[in-house]
Design a protein around this motif. Structure first.
Motif, mmCIF file in Angstrom:
data_model
loop_
_atom_site.group_PDB
_atom_site.id
_atom_site.type_symbol
_atom_site.label_atom_id
_atom_site.label_comp_id
_atom_site.label_asym_id
_atom_site.label_seq_id
_atom_site.Cartn_x
_atom_site.Cartn_y
_atom_site.Cartn_z
ATOM 1 N N GLY A 98 0.805 -1.213 0.000
ATOM 2 C CA GLY A 98 0.000 0.000 0.000
ATOM 3 C C GLY A 98 0.838 1.262 0.000
ATOM 4 N N GLY A 99 2.182 1.128 -0.050
ATOM 5 C CA GLY A 99 3.058 2.285 -0.120
ATOM 6 C C GLY A 99 3.361 2.940 1.222
ATOM 7 N N LYS A 100 2.825 2.405 2.318
ATOM 8 C CA LYS A 100 3.121 2.944 3.644
ATOM 9 C C LYS A 100 4.511 2.482 4.076
ATOM 10 C CE LYS A 100 -1.707 2.818 5.047
ATOM 11 N NZ LYS A 100 -2.678 2.294 6.004
ATOM 12 N N THR A 101 5.014 3.092 5.153
ATOM 13 C CA THR A 101 6.293 2.666 5.707
ATOM 14 C C THR A 101 6.060 1.991 7.062
ATOM 15 O OG1 THR A 101 6.660 4.797 6.769
ATOM 16 C CG2 THR A 101 7.574 4.517 4.558
ATOM 17 N N LEU A 102 7.047 1.242 7.520
ATOM 18 C CA LEU A 102 6.922 0.548 8.804
ATOM 19 C C LEU A 102 6.769 1.527 9.967
ATOM 20 C CD1 LEU A 102 9.522 -2.346 8.571
ATOM 21 C CD2 LEU A 102 7.045 -2.517 8.552
ATOM 22 N N GLY A 103 7.506 2.642 9.920
ATOM 23 C CA GLY A 103 7.383 3.654 10.967
ATOM 24 C C GLY A 103 8.283 3.449 12.160
ATOM 25 N N LYS A 104 8.808 2.232 12.354
ATOM 26 C CA LYS A 104 9.784 1.993 13.415
ATOM 27 C C LYS A 104 10.730 0.891 12.975
ATOM 28 C CE LYS A 104 7.537 -1.391 16.416
ATOM 29 N NZ LYS A 104 7.158 -1.694 17.788
ATOM 30 N N GLU A 105 11.892 0.845 13.634
ATOM 31 C CA GLU A 105 12.892 -0.149 13.275
ATOM 32 C C GLU A 105 12.610 -1.471 13.981
ATOM 33 O OE1 GLU A 105 17.204 0.792 12.594
ATOM 34 O OE2 GLU A 105 17.377 -0.301 14.499
ATOM 35 N N TYR A 106 12.866 -2.546 13.279
ATOM 36 C CA TYR A 106 12.763 -3.890 13.843
ATOM 37 C C TYR A 106 14.131 -4.551 13.742
ATOM 38 C CZ TYR A 106 7.713 -3.362 13.620
ATOM 39 O OH TYR A 106 6.427 -2.922 13.801
ATOM 40 N N GLY A 107 14.467 -5.380 14.713
ATOM 41 C CA GLY A 107 15.747 -6.067 14.689
ATOM 42 C C GLY A 107 15.619 -7.476 15.209
ATOM 43 N N MET A 108 16.519 -8.329 14.760
ATOM 44 C CA MET A 108 16.559 -9.714 15.216
ATOM 45 C C MET A 108 18.015 -10.155 15.262
ATOM 46 S SD MET A 108 15.123 -13.178 13.441
ATOM 47 C CE MET A 108 16.642 -13.612 12.623
ATOM 48 N N GLN A 109 18.406 -10.809 16.344
ATOM 49 C CA GLN A 109 19.761 -11.333 16.474
ATOM 50 C C GLN A 109 19.740 -12.848 16.392
ATOM 51 O OE1 GLN A 109 20.934 -9.794 20.295
ATOM 52 N NE2 GLN A 109 21.766 -7.937 19.377
ATOM 53 N N PHE A 110 20.812 -13.403 15.815
ATOM 54 C CA PHE A 110 20.961 -14.855 15.801
ATOM 55 C C PHE A 110 22.437 -15.212 15.749
ATOM 56 C CE2 PHE A 110 20.699 -13.637 11.365
ATOM 57 C CZ PHE A 110 21.606 -14.453 10.720
ATOM 58 N N ASN A 111 22.755 -16.405 16.170
ATOM 59 C CA ASN A 111 24.120 -16.923 16.143
ATOM 60 C C ASN A 111 24.163 -18.174 15.284
ATOM 61 O OD1 ASN A 111 25.368 -15.097 18.058
ATOM 62 N ND2 ASN A 111 24.136 -16.122 19.606
ATOM 63 N N VAL A 112 25.262 -18.308 14.541
ATOM 64 C CA VAL A 112 25.497 -19.506 13.749
ATOM 65 C C VAL A 112 26.441 -20.364 14.586
ATOM 66 C CG1 VAL A 112 26.363 -20.435 11.577
ATOM 67 C CG2 VAL A 112 25.221 -18.206 11.623
ATOM 68 N N ILE A 113 25.946 -21.497 15.048
ATOM 69 C CA ILE A 113 26.738 -22.318 15.954
ATOM 70 C C ILE A 113 27.730 -23.194 15.203
ATOM 71 C CG2 ILE A 113 24.954 -22.335 17.739
ATOM 72 C CD1 ILE A 113 24.247 -25.201 16.836
ATOM 73 N N ASN A 114 28.845 -23.476 15.877
ATOM 74 C CA ASN A 114 29.792 -24.456 15.344
ATOM 75 C C ASN A 114 29.158 -25.823 15.493
ATOM 76 O OD1 ASN A 114 32.040 -22.852 14.571
ATOM 77 N ND2 ASN A 114 32.540 -22.568 16.727
ATOM 78 N N TYR A 115 29.288 -26.659 14.490
ATOM 79 C CA TYR A 115 28.690 -27.987 14.520
ATOM 80 C C TYR A 115 29.775 -29.000 14.226
ATOM 81 C CZ TYR A 115 25.732 -31.958 13.316
ATOM 82 O OH TYR A 115 25.151 -33.199 13.283
ATOM 83 N N SER A 116 29.972 -29.932 15.146
ATOM 84 C CA SER A 116 31.023 -30.921 14.955
ATOM 85 C C SER A 116 30.476 -32.299 14.605
ATOM 86 C CB SER A 116 31.890 -31.001 16.219
ATOM 87 O OG SER A 116 31.109 -31.322 17.343
ATOM 88 N N GLY A 117 29.189 -32.377 14.333
ATOM 89 C CA GLY A 117 28.593 -33.643 13.928
ATOM 90 C C GLY A 117 28.079 -34.448 15.101
ATOM 91 N N ILE A 118 27.606 -35.602 14.780
ATOM 92 C CA ILE A 118 26.996 -36.477 15.798
ATOM 93 C C ILE A 118 28.054 -37.378 16.394
ATOM 94 C CG2 ILE A 118 25.327 -38.312 16.160
ATOM 95 C CD1 ILE A 118 23.660 -37.054 13.933
#
Length: 65
Positions: free
Chosen positions: A45-65
């Protein structure tokens, strides 16, 4: 915006309500990332969000099973 910088691909759903963010190259193992969606981002509709959104995440080390 992604911090630290990484090349990403963004796909918006057909209803305009969901964004799928996919890395072009794999994220670095053991690294933390923050994704910011700026307030001036346009939505359906051409509107803007009006505020900032953020999300944090980590990529974990994986050594297998």
């Amino acid at each position: 915006i992604i911090d630290p910088p990484a090349e990403i691909k963004i796909d918006i759903s057909s209803d305009g309500k969901t964004a799928k963010i996919t890395p072009v190259k794999p994220y670095k193992l053991g690294q933390g990332y923050t994704i910011f969606i700026k307030p001036e981002t346009k939505i359906k509709g051409g509107k803007t969000l009006g505020k900032e959104y953020g999300m944090q995440f980590n990529v974990i080390n994986y050594s297998g099973i």
